[in-house]
Design a protein around this motif. Structure first.
Motif, PDB file in Angstrom:
ATOM      1  N   PHE A  63      41.974  77.958  49.733  1.00 37.95           N
ATOM      2  CA  PHE A  63      41.045  78.432  49.586  1.00 37.95           C
ATOM      3  C   PHE A  63      40.410  77.926  48.289  1.00 37.95           C
ATOM      4  CE2 PHE A  63      38.839  81.732  46.874  1.00 37.95           C
ATOM      5  CZ  PHE A  63      38.081  82.466  47.997  1.00 37.95           C
ATOM      6  N   SER A  64      41.268  77.654  47.389  1.00 39.18           N
ATOM      7  CA  SER A  64      41.030  76.929  46.014  1.00 39.18           C
ATOM      8  C   SER A  64      40.322  75.572  46.328  1.00 39.18           C
ATOM      9  CB  SER A  64      41.916  76.688  45.003  1.00 39.18           C
ATOM     10  OG  SER A  64      42.363  77.936  44.665  1.00 39.18           O
ATOM     11  N   LYS A  65      40.715  74.780  47.154  1.00 35.85           N
ATOM     12  CA  LYS A  65      40.365  73.525  47.213  1.00 35.85           C
ATOM     13  C   LYS A  65      38.961  73.517  47.951  1.00 35.85           C
ATOM     14  CE  LYS A  65      44.533  70.715  47.425  1.00 35.85           C
ATOM     15  NZ  LYS A  65      45.908  70.331  48.348  1.00 35.85           N
ATOM     16  N   LEU A  66      38.975  74.418  48.975  1.00 38.38           N
ATOM     17  CA  LEU A  66      37.628  74.413  49.982  1.00 38.38           C
ATOM     18  C   LEU A  66      36.550  74.922  49.190  1.00 38.38           C
ATOM     19  CD1 LEU A  66      36.610  74.381  52.778  1.00 38.38           C
ATOM     20  CD2 LEU A  66      37.248  76.898  52.790  1.00 38.38           C
ATOM     21  N   PHE A  67      36.643  76.060  48.365  1.00 36.55           N
ATOM     22  CA  PHE A  67      35.599  76.422  47.482  1.00 36.55           C
ATOM     23  C   PHE A  67      35.179  75.924  46.278  1.00 36.55           C
ATOM     24  CE2 PHE A  67      36.467  79.642  50.832  1.00 36.55           C
ATOM     25  CZ  PHE A  67      35.592  79.631  51.338  1.00 36.55           C
ATOM     26  N   SER A  68      36.188  74.860  45.722  1.00 38.39           N
ATOM     27  CA  SER A  68      35.853  74.025  44.599  1.00 38.39           C
ATOM     28  C   SER A  68      34.462  73.447  44.659  1.00 38.39           C
ATOM     29  CB  SER A  68      36.985  73.090  44.247  1.00 38.39           C
ATOM     30  OG  SER A  68      37.015  72.091  45.314  1.00 38.39           O
ATOM     31  N   ALA A  69      34.111  73.207  45.911  1.00 41.94           N
ATOM     32  CA  ALA A  69      32.789  72.453  46.154  1.00 41.94           C
ATOM     33  C   ALA A  69      31.640  73.336  45.758  1.00 41.94           C
ATOM     34  CB  ALA A  69      32.574  71.993  47.580  1.00 41.94           C
ATOM     35  N   LEU A  70      31.809  74.786  45.693  1.00 40.75           N
ATOM     36  CA  LEU A  70      30.690  75.648  45.237  1.00 40.75           C
ATOM     37  C   LEU A  70      30.990  76.041  43.828  1.00 40.75           C
ATOM     38  CD1 LEU A  70      30.874  77.894  48.274  1.00 40.75           C
ATOM     39  CD2 LEU A  70      29.202  76.082  47.838  1.00 40.75           C
ATOM     40  N   GLY A  71      31.880  75.195  43.118  1.00 37.86           N
ATOM     41  CA  GLY A  71      31.813  75.476  41.816  1.00 37.86           C
ATOM     42  C   GLY A  71      33.069  76.404  41.218  1.00 37.86           C
ATOM     43  N   LEU A  72      34.145  76.840  42.274  1.00 39.34           N
ATOM     44  CA  LEU A  72      35.122  77.623  41.961  1.00 39.34           C
ATOM     45  C   LEU A  72      36.276  76.902  41.159  1.00 39.34           C
ATOM     46  CD1 LEU A  72      36.647  80.496  42.504  1.00 39.34           C
ATOM     47  CD2 LEU A  72      37.432  79.401  44.479  1.00 39.34           C
ATOM     48  N   SER A  73      36.516  77.498  40.117  1.00 37.93           N
ATOM     49  CA  SER A  73      37.586  76.677  39.018  1.00 37.93           C
ATOM     50  C   SER A  73      38.921  77.031  39.904  1.00 37.93           C
ATOM     51  CB  SER A  73      37.424  77.455  37.687  1.00 37.93           C
ATOM     52  OG  SER A  73      38.877  77.125  37.022  1.00 37.93           O
ATOM     53  N   PRO A  74      39.688  75.870  39.744  1.00 40.04           N
ATOM     54  CA  PRO A  74      41.211  76.052  40.390  1.00 40.04           C
ATOM     55  C   PRO A  74      41.919  77.119  39.602  1.00 40.04           C
ATOM     56  CG  PRO A  74      40.811  73.931  39.499  1.00 40.04           C
ATOM     57  CD  PRO A  74      39.512  74.645  39.314  1.00 40.04           C
ATOM     58  N   ARG A  75      41.359  77.064  38.276  1.00 40.67           N
ATOM     59  CA  ARG A  75      42.396  78.137  37.385  1.00 40.67           C
ATOM     60  C   ARG A  75      42.228  79.637  37.845  1.00 40.67           C
ATOM     61  NH1 ARG A  75      42.021  76.909  31.390  1.00 40.67           N
ATOM     62  NH2 ARG A  75      42.983  79.164  31.477  1.00 40.67           N
ATOM     63  N   ALA A  76      40.928  79.979  38.611  1.00 41.02           N
ATOM     64  CA  ALA A  76      40.425  81.181  38.731  1.00 41.02           C
ATOM     65  C   ALA A  76      41.460  82.165  40.039  1.00 41.02           C
ATOM     66  CB  ALA A  76      38.908  81.183  39.287  1.00 41.02           C
ATOM     67  N   VAL A  77      41.960  81.284  40.700  1.00 41.63           N
ATOM     68  CA  VAL A  77      42.693  81.976  41.784  1.00 41.63           C
ATOM     69  C   VAL A  77      44.122  82.416  41.327  1.00 41.63           C
ATOM     70  CG1 VAL A  77      43.236  81.817  44.329  1.00 41.63           C
ATOM     71  CG2 VAL A  77      41.376  80.827  43.481  1.00 41.63           C
ATOM     72  N   SER A  78      44.470  83.666  41.393  1.00 37.32           N
ATOM     73  CA  SER A  78      45.738  84.036  41.227  1.00 37.32           C
ATOM     74  C   SER A  78      46.311  85.190  42.167  1.00 37.32           C
ATOM     75  CB  SER A  78      45.975  84.419  39.882  1.00 37.32           C
ATOM     76  OG  SER A  78      45.205  85.477  39.605  1.00 37.32           O
ATOM     77  N   THR A  79      47.321  85.482  41.895  1.00 36.93           N
ATOM     78  CA  THR A  79      47.831  86.865  42.888  1.00 36.93           C
ATOM     79  C   THR A  79      48.284  87.938  41.795  1.00 36.93           C
ATOM     80  OG1 THR A  79      50.182  86.324  43.115  1.00 36.93           O
ATOM     81  CG2 THR A  79      48.472  85.573  44.764  1.00 36.93           C
ATOM     82  N   SER A  80      48.113  89.176  42.249  1.00 36.07           N
ATOM     83  CA  SER A  80      48.985  90.493  41.801  1.00 36.07           C
ATOM     84  C   SER A  80      50.220  90.657  42.490  1.00 36.07           C
ATOM     85  CB  SER A  80      48.037  91.587  41.625  1.00 36.07           C
ATOM     86  OG  SER A  80      47.878  92.054  42.990  1.00 36.07           O
ATOM     87  N   PHE A  81      51.001  91.654  41.738  1.00 30.15           N
ATOM     88  CA  PHE A  81      52.183  91.918  42.653  1.00 30.15           C
ATOM     89  C   PHE A  81      52.417  93.497  42.172  1.00 30.15           C
ATOM     90  CE2 PHE A  81      56.813  92.551  42.584  1.00 30.15           C
ATOM     91  CZ  PHE A  81      56.919  92.624  43.917  1.00 30.15           C
TER      92      PHE A  81
END
Length: 456
Positions: free
Chosen positions: A311-329
Motif C-alpha cells: 500500500f505504501s509503495k503504491l501510493f507513494s506516487a500520490l505523495g503518501l509518506s512511507p512513515r505515515a502507514v502504521s497499525t494499531s493493536f
C-alpha cells in the motif's frame, strides 16, 4: 466527572453549529452531516421513543442494528440518554441472509437485548419472506423504527450513579467463530477517548477520516465516541461504499486535506487491488496524499506487513509518506493497547531468528539472515497503558528478550466478558491476572496474544 453523554449535551450547547460528523456516499458526495445540536436533538428523540414505545428501563440492553452511518451514532446516544445499554450489531447482508442473519440473531439473544432499534430498510429485511425462511421472523424482541419518532424533548437526561457502571456491550466474532462480548464502563469510555486525544492530538479544528466498520473494538470507539469527546470532525466512509468505488477513501482524504485517517485491512486491500493500475489516473485528477501524517490500520492481529508495504509503495506516487502507514493493536480485554500517535517516529521493524522464537526466545538478527522473520511493531502504547509479558503457564514475568503473553493494565481495560459463546473454557483470571514473581500486587488483563517488548 463528565460522562460521554454529558459531554455531548455540553457540545450541543456550547458549539451547537459545529459539524461533528459527515457521512459520504460512494460518489464522494456528502450524504448526511450532523452538527452537535442536531445529534443531541436526534438522540433525545430516540430516548423518548425508547421510553414511550419501548417502555425501556434503566439498565435494559438494546440491540442497535444499523448500517454504518449517523443513525447508529444517534441511537447509541439515545440509549445513553435514558440509561439503556446499547449493543451495536452489523445488519444482515441482503444477499447472504443464510449466514449473516443467524449471527445477528445470536448476538441479540446472547446480549440479552430486550429491544431492537433499527431503521425502515433493515426492519423490512428482518421481516422479509427471505428472512423468515432462515429464522422465525416473529421471534425478535420488540423492534422500534428510528425513522418514526416522537418530536419531544427528553424530560431528564439519565446520569449513572457511578462511572464504573456499564456504558455499552461490545460483541465481536473472532476468526475462529467465537462470539465474545465485553463490558465497557463509562470510566473506560472516557479514559480511552482521553488517551486517543492525547496520542493523536485531536482537537475541534481537526478532520479525521474513518473507513472501517463501526460495530466493535477501536473501530466502534472511533466512529461513535472519539469525536464527541475531542470535538473533531469525523468524515465517515462506509467500507461498502469503497467496494463500489475503490478511490473513494483516498479521494476524500485528499479533498479534505486529512492529516489522520483510520482504516481496516479490508479497505487497504480493496485500494491496493482495485487501484493498482490507476494511480496515474488518480494523480491526473489531482489526488494528493502528502497531507497524511498518520494512516492507521485498526486491527486485532499482528501487522500484515506485506499489505501495508504494498500500500505504501503504491501510493507513494500520490505523495503518501512511507512513515505515515502504521497499525494499531487491540483485543477483547483492551480494545486499544497501542496506536501510532501524531508525534511518534515511524513504526520500526525488526528481524528475529525463527529457531530462537520457537524456543520462546527473541533473538534479533540482521536483515537477510537465514531463518529470519520480519516483524513490525504494533504502534506506541497509548497513554495510561502499561504492558508486561508473562509466561502463560507459570505466570512469571518475562524479560524483554523473551516471548511471553501480553498482559495489559489500563483505565480503559474492559471490565470483563459479558459472555463468551462457543467456548466454555475458564476465563475467570482473564481480567484479574497477577504475577507470581516481580510485582505480584498489581492486577493485569491477559490478552491471549504472544509478543515481546522493545524499548525505544
Amino acid at each position: 466527572y463528565q460522562f460521554i453523554s454529558q459531554i455531548l449535551r455540553w457540545r450541543a450547547q456550547s458549539t451547537s453549529d459545529h459539524v461533528i460528523f459527515t457521512l459520504l456516499n460512494s460518489k464522494g458526495a456528502v450524504s448526511k452531516a450532523l452538527t452537535c445540536a442536531e445529534l443531541h436533538k436526534k438522540a433525545e428523540r430516540i430516548g423518548n421513543l425508547l421510553l414511550e414505545k419501548g417502555r425501556v428501563n434503566t439498565g435494559d440492553h438494546v440491540a442497535l442494528i444499523f448500517p454504518p452511518g449517523l443513525d447508529l451514532i444517534c441511537a447509541f446516544y439515545g440509549c445513553l440518554y435514558v440509561g439503556a445499554v446499547p449493543v451495536t450489531i452489523r445488519p444482515p447482508h441482503p444477499q447472504n441472509l443464510h449466514t449473516t442473519l443467524p449471527t445477528v440473531r445470536m448476538i441479540v439473544d446472547v446480549s440479552k437485548a430486550t429491544l431492537v432499534l433499527s431503521n425502515q430498510s433493515v426492519i423490512k429485511l428482518l421481516r422479509s419472506k427471505e428472512a423468515s425462511n432462515v429464522l422465525d421472523s416473529k421471534a425478535w424482541p420488540i423492534t422500534l423504527d428510528t425513522d418514526d419518532m416522537p418530536k419531544k424533548k427528553l424530560p431528564i437526561l439519565y446520569r449513572a450513579p457511578t462511572a464504573e457502571m456499564l456504558a455499552y456491550l461490545d460483541f465481536s466474532v473472532s476468526t475462529t467463530g467465537m462470539l465474545a462480548g465485553i463490558k465497557m464502563s463509562h470510566a473506560a469510555v472516557t479514559s480511552l477517548c482521553r488517551s486517543m486525544k492525547i496520542a493523536c492530538e485531536l482537537y475541534p479544528s481537526r478532520h479525521i477520516a474513518l473507513c472501517l466498520d463501526p460495530y466493535c473494538g477501536l473501530g466502534f470507539a472511533l466512529w461513535c465516541l472519539s469525536s464527541i469527546y475531542s470535538g473533531h470532525h469525523s468524515i465517515l466512509i462506509p467500507p461498502s461504499e469503497v467496494e463500489i468505488n475503490p478511490a473513494l477513501w483516498l479521494s476524500a482524504v485528499s479533498q479534505y486535506k486529512v492529516r489522520d485517517t483510520f482504516c481496516s485491512y479490508g479497505v487497504m486491500e480493496l485500494c491496493t487491488k482495485g487501484l493498482g493500475s490507476s494511480v496515474n489516473q488518480l494523480k491526473s485528477k489531482g489526488i494528493n496524499l502528502a497531507c497524511v501524517r498518520t494512516c492507521v490500520v485498526v486491527a486485532e492481529e499482528r501487522p500484515r506487513m506485506h499489505l501495508t508495504t504494498s500500500f505504501s509503495k503504491l501510493f507513494s506516487a500520490l505523495g503518501l509518506s512511507p512513515r505515515a502507514v502504521s497499525t494499531s493493536f487491540g483485543c477483547r480485554v483492551n480494545i486499544a493497547i497501542c496506536l501510532q500517535g501524531a508525534s511518534s517516529p515511524e513504526p520500526s521493524t525488526v528481524y528475529v531468528d525463527l529457531r530462537a522464537l520457537r524456543n520462546d526466545r527473541v533473538s534479533l538478527v540482521e536483515r537477510g539472515s537465514p531463518h529470519s522473520l520480519c516483524l513490525m511493531e504494533s504502534g506506541k502504547l497509548l497513554p495510561g497503558v502499561k504492558v508486561i509479558t508473562a509466561n502463560p503457564e507459570t505466570k512469571g514475568q518475562c524479560g524483554d528478550s523473551h516471548l511471553g503473553e501480553i498482559w495489559v493494565q489500563s483505565p480503559h481495560n474492559a471490565s470483563g466478558y459479558f459472555t463468551i459463546y462457543g467456548d466454555e473454557s475458564d476465563y475467570a483470571d482473564h481480567f484479574s491476572a497477577q504475577l507470581v514473581t516481580g510485582n505480584t500486587g498489581e492486577v493485569y488483563a491477559r490478552t491471549g496474544y504472544l509478543g515481546f517488548l522493545r524499548r525505544t
